[in-house]
Design a protein around this motif. Structure first.
Motif, PDB file in Angstrom:
ATOM      1  N   HIS A  36      16.178 -60.979 -33.055  1.00 12.84           N
ATOM      2  CA  HIS A  36      16.102 -62.063 -32.075  1.00 12.84           C
ATOM      3  C   HIS A  36      15.371 -61.521 -30.864  1.00 12.84           C
ATOM      4  CE1 HIS A  36      17.095 -65.293 -29.367  1.00 12.84           C
ATOM      5  NE2 HIS A  36      17.675 -64.438 -28.549  1.00 12.84           N
ATOM      6  N   PHE A  37      14.395 -62.243 -30.351  1.00 15.99           N
ATOM      7  CA  PHE A  37      13.599 -61.801 -29.217  1.00 15.99           C
ATOM      8  C   PHE A  37      14.048 -62.567 -27.986  1.00 15.99           C
ATOM      9  CE2 PHE A  37      11.353 -61.403 -33.192  1.00 15.99           C
ATOM     10  CZ  PHE A  37      11.106 -60.038 -33.204  1.00 15.99           C
ATOM     11  N   ARG A  38      14.719 -61.868 -27.087  1.00 17.42           N
ATOM     12  CA  ARG A  38      15.309 -62.509 -25.915  1.00 17.42           C
ATOM     13  C   ARG A  38      14.299 -62.663 -24.793  1.00 17.42           C
ATOM     14  NH1 ARG A  38      20.132 -58.797 -24.418  1.00 17.42           N
ATOM     15  NH2 ARG A  38      18.446 -57.314 -24.672  1.00 17.42           N
ATOM     16  N   PRO A  39      14.399 -63.760 -24.057  1.00 17.73           N
ATOM     17  CA  PRO A  39      13.546 -63.911 -22.875  1.00 17.73           C
ATOM     18  C   PRO A  39      14.035 -63.007 -21.746  1.00 17.73           C
ATOM     19  CG  PRO A  39      14.994 -65.804 -23.100  1.00 17.73           C
ATOM     20  CD  PRO A  39      15.216 -64.936 -24.313  1.00 17.73           C
ATOM     21  N   ALA A  40      13.125 -62.701 -20.845  1.00 20.33           N
ATOM     22  CA  ALA A  40      13.454 -61.901 -19.667  1.00 20.33           C
ATOM     23  C   ALA A  40      12.961 -62.632 -18.426  1.00 20.33           C
ATOM     24  CB  ALA A  40      12.795 -60.525 -19.770  1.00 20.33           C
ATOM     25  N   ARG A  41      13.626 -62.409 -17.328  1.00 23.60           N
ATOM     26  CA  ARG A  41      13.226 -63.051 -16.076  1.00 23.60           C
ATOM     27  C   ARG A  41      12.042 -62.284 -15.483  1.00 23.60           C
ATOM     28  NH1 ARG A  41      15.829 -66.895 -13.380  1.00 23.60           N
ATOM     29  NH2 ARG A  41      15.190 -67.244 -11.248  1.00 23.60           N
ATOM     30  N   THR A  42      10.988 -62.992 -15.156  1.00 20.11           N
ATOM     31  CA  THR A  42       9.793 -62.403 -14.565  1.00 20.11           C
ATOM     32  C   THR A  42       9.496 -63.101 -13.245  1.00 20.11           C
ATOM     33  OG1 THR A  42       8.192 -63.940 -15.525  1.00 20.11           O
ATOM     34  CG2 THR A  42       8.859 -62.071 -16.904  1.00 20.11           C
ATOM     35  N   GLU A  43       8.436 -62.686 -12.595  1.00 21.17           N
ATOM     36  CA  GLU A  43       8.013 -63.349 -11.356  1.00 21.17           C
ATOM     37  C   GLU A  43       7.674 -64.814 -11.593  1.00 21.17           C
ATOM     38  OE1 GLU A  43       4.707 -61.062 -10.021  1.00 21.17           O
ATOM     39  OE2 GLU A  43       5.949 -59.383  -9.361  1.00 21.17           O
ATOM     40  N   LYS A  44       7.296 -65.139 -12.831  1.00 24.72           N
ATOM     41  CA  LYS A  44       6.905 -66.508 -13.179  1.00 24.72           C
ATOM     42  C   LYS A  44       8.029 -67.275 -13.886  1.00 24.72           C
ATOM     43  CE  LYS A  44       2.076 -65.242 -13.547  1.00 24.72           C
ATOM     44  NZ  LYS A  44       0.877 -65.208 -14.372  1.00 24.72           N
TER      45      LYS A  44
END
Length: 84
Positions: A36-44
């Motif tokens: 499973h590929f989890r999202p990460a919080r970025t500047e965008k």
């Protein structure tokens, strides 16, 4: 209340994160390998690191040779995006 009705009611209140965790636990119980590929919080905002044709890629990949399963998991209130 029958067991099937109780199970359906429990699933109806599940979040997608809870559903994902349950499916991965069941997969491991039956000796499947899960990715499973989890999202990460970025500047965008929230992003999932993907390349090539990754946009809309399914939530979960399960492998137990010779089988491969690509699964897009949605809780009862979840909606598919056009890419999915």
């Amino acid at each position: 209340m029958e067991a099937a009705e109780a199970r359906q009611m429990a699933l109806a209140g599940m979040t997608e994160a809870e559903l994902l965790e349950m499916v991965i636990d069941m997969a491991h119980l039956y000796h499947w390998v899960a990715a499973h590929f989890r999202p990460a919080r970025t500047e965008k905002g929230w992003r999932t690191a993907v390349a090539a044709d990754g946009e809309g890629f399914p939530d979960l990949v399960l492998v137990r040779p010779p089988r491969v399963i690509f699964a897009e998991l949605k809780a009862p209130k979840g909606r598919l995006t056009p890419e999915q």
